[in-house]
Design a protein around this motif. Structure first.
Motif, PDB file in Angstrom:
ATOM      1  N   THR A  10       0.876  -1.164   0.000  1.00 13.94           N
ATOM      2  CA  THR A  10       0.000   0.000   0.000  1.00 13.94           C
ATOM      3  C   THR A  10       0.918   1.219   0.000  1.00 13.94           C
ATOM      4  O   THR A  10       2.134   1.061   0.173  1.00 13.94           O
ATOM      5  CB  THR A  10      -0.903   0.037   1.249  1.00 13.94           C
ATOM      6  OG1 THR A  10      -0.101   0.301   2.397  1.00 13.94           O
ATOM      7  CG2 THR A  10      -1.671  -1.265   1.424  1.00 13.94           C
ATOM      8  N   SER A  13       2.589   0.882   3.543  1.00  7.61           N
ATOM      9  CA  SER A  13       3.217  -0.286   4.160  1.00  7.61           C
ATOM     10  C   SER A  13       3.412  -1.431   3.179  1.00  7.61           C
ATOM     11  O   SER A  13       2.793  -1.477   2.120  1.00  7.61           O
ATOM     12  CB  SER A  13       2.367  -0.773   5.345  1.00  7.61           C
ATOM     13  OG  SER A  13       1.128  -1.253   4.879  1.00  7.61           O
ATOM     14  N   LEU A  15       2.532  -5.112   3.024  1.00  4.08           N
ATOM     15  CA  LEU A  15       1.650  -6.067   3.703  1.00  4.08           C
ATOM     16  C   LEU A  15       2.166  -7.492   3.626  1.00  4.08           C
ATOM     17  O   LEU A  15       2.086  -8.245   4.592  1.00  4.08           O
ATOM     18  CB  LEU A  15       0.243  -6.008   3.102  1.00  4.08           C
ATOM     19  CG  LEU A  15      -0.540  -4.720   3.295  1.00  4.08           C
ATOM     20  CD1 LEU A  15      -1.865  -4.790   2.548  1.00  4.08           C
ATOM     21  CD2 LEU A  15      -0.773  -4.457   4.763  1.00  4.08           C
ATOM     22  N   CYS A  63      -6.167 -11.653   1.307  1.00  4.58           N
ATOM     23  CA  CYS A  63      -6.003 -10.219   1.519  1.00  4.58           C
ATOM     24  C   CYS A  63      -7.119  -9.497   0.764  1.00  4.58           C
ATOM     25  O   CYS A  63      -7.252  -9.649  -0.457  1.00  4.58           O
ATOM     26  CB  CYS A  63      -4.640  -9.739   1.016  1.00  4.58           C
ATOM     27  SG  CYS A  63      -4.342  -7.984   1.325  1.00  4.58           S
TER      28      CYS A  63
END
Length: 154
Positions: A10, A13, A15, A63
């Motif tokens: 993202t 971050s 993930l 996810c």
């Protein structure tokens, strides 16, 4: 190294950064598709959806994504860049989260269309006012009808 190297990022971050992934399953506007090691170079836009992958140990991971871009490079690297992602083990909860995201995106699209229509109507009104012919400063059309030029009265 066998398997795929999967990364999900993202703007804020990293993930997922996992090697040895056996398979990836994703969804784009044309439907669901799978990626195995050796897949050809590939790029697609992902809507709000749930990305699934099988780890090197055989576990299934999930996810929820809020739209993004998926690329496959060299048949070994799968990269997903998304606006927002939520990792989880409960597929049904993540699918419910995706439905909420899709509803929010649909609502935002609807608001954008309404605003575009409003701006379009405003532009057309402005053009009509600008292009409308000016009325002559002299007599009105009714006056011409009563007393046509050239002396129709005797």
């Amino acid at each position: 190294m066998s398997g795929l190297h999967l990364t999900i990022t993202t703007p804020m971050s990293l993930l997922v950064d996992e090697t040895g992934v056996q398979s990836v399953r994703a969804e784009d506007r044309s439907g669901c598709f799978g990626i195995l090691p050796g897949h050809t170079e590939f790029m697609t836009v992902l809507p709000a959806s749930v990305l699934r992958w099988r780890t090197a140990q055989g576990a299934l991971r999930f996810c929820a994504l809020r739209s993004g871009l998926l690329t496959v490079e060299n048949g070994t690297a799968v990269a997903v860049a998304c606006r927002e992602g939520v990792l989880g083990d409960d597929l049904h909860a993540l699918e419910a989260e995706v439905e909420t995201l899709r509803a929010a995106e649909d609502d935002a699209d609807r608001r954008e269309r309404v605003e575009q229509m409003r701006l379009h109507a405003s532009a057309v009104r402005q053009l009509m006012q600008t292009l409308r012919p000016q009325r002559p400063a002299g007599p009105t059309a009714a006056a011409f009808a009563r007393h046509p030029p050239g002396g129709g009265a005797s």
